[in-house]
Design an enzyme around this catalytic site. Structure first.
Site, mmCIF file in Angstrom:
data_model
loop_
_atom_site.group_PDB
_atom_site.id
_atom_site.type_symbol
_atom_site.label_atom_id
_atom_site.label_comp_id
_atom_site.label_asym_id
_atom_site.label_seq_id
_atom_site.Cartn_x
_atom_site.Cartn_y
_atom_site.Cartn_z
ATOM 1 C CB CYS A 185 29.382 12.559 38.737
ATOM 2 S SG CYS A 185 30.939 11.663 38.679
ATOM 3 N N GLY A 190 34.461 11.528 37.444
ATOM 4 C CA GLY A 190 34.569 12.863 36.838
ATOM 5 C C GLY A 190 34.593 13.960 37.878
ATOM 6 C CG HIS A 197 46.032 6.721 56.876
ATOM 7 N ND1 HIS A 197 46.530 5.496 56.499
ATOM 8 C CD2 HIS A 197 45.749 6.610 58.200
ATOM 9 C CE1 HIS A 197 46.544 4.669 57.536
ATOM 10 N NE2 HIS A 197 46.064 5.318 58.585
HETATM 11 C C1 RB5 Z 1 27.215 11.541 33.050
HETATM 12 O O1 RB5 Z 1 26.564 10.765 32.096
HETATM 13 C C2 RB5 Z 1 28.434 10.780 33.571
HETATM 14 O O2 RB5 Z 1 29.416 10.735 32.608
HETATM 15 C C3 RB5 Z 1 28.933 11.421 34.837
HETATM 16 O O3 RB5 Z 1 27.924 11.430 35.806
HETATM 17 C C4 RB5 Z 1 30.126 10.774 35.500
HETATM 18 O O4 RB5 Z 1 29.944 9.404 35.680
HETATM 19 C C5 RB5 Z 1 31.439 11.122 34.941
HETATM 20 O O5 RB5 Z 1 32.505 10.733 35.434
#
Ligand code: RB5
Length: 153
Positions: free
Chosen positions: A77, A82, A110
């Site tokens: 992401c 996230g 590990h």
């Molecule tokens: C999306 O804008 C962003 O919040 C996502 O890609 C990520 O970085 C979340 O942890």
């Protein structure tokens, strides 16, 4: 020239990839690279730069690992945070957010990590490729690490 093949003994059977829109471009680049090296891939999306929710993709990745559909996963992401949180919400999934190849190697040696998470906004393409290579070509060391990994549940 024929593409360099991944060494069979080290190649996981199927590598699942998942990203949100923030990781889409990097996922596509890594997909090409891994396909050229002979890895079998399972692309769980997303399939465009249109905004989506990272938990949906992190959980789909975790399900693919927990169900045995894939033996390793790569989640991407924007920050990697996230999708790593989402992927770690399934028992048996050990997702490691990394931004350097040493950590990518250590998370295999590990922690027996089965999912590698990357931040497309924080990690350059070449470093991301190095991380993926280290993650996919490094074995779990076992020994004293087994007890610790077992404690993770
Ligand atoms: C999306 O804008 C962003 O919040 C996502 O890609 C990520 O970085 C979340 O942890």
């Amino acid at each position: 020239m024929a593409p360099e093949k991944a060494p069979h003994a080290l190649a996981p059977e199927i590598v699942a990839l998942a990203s949100d829109h923030g990781g889409f471009e990097l996922k596509e680049l890594l997909k090409k690279e891994l396909a050229a090296k002979g890895y079998k891939l399972l692309d769980l999306g997303t399939n465009s730069s249109a905004a989506v929710d990272y938990p949906d993709y992190g959980l789909a990745l975790a399900e693919a690992i927990a169900s045995g559909q894939a033996s390793r996963g790569i989640g991407i992401c924007g920050s990697g945070v996230g999708i790593s949180i989402a992927a770690n919400r399934r028992a048996g999934v050990r997702a490691a957010l990394v931004s350097d190849s040493l950590t990518a190697r250590l998370c295999r040696q590990h922690n027996d990590a089965n999912v590698l998470c990357l931040g497309a906004r924080t990690t350059g393409v070449d470093v991301a490729k190095d991380c993926v290579h280290a993650f996919l070509s490094t074995q779990f060391e076992g020994g004293r690490h087994v007890r610790r990994v077992e404690k993770l549940g």
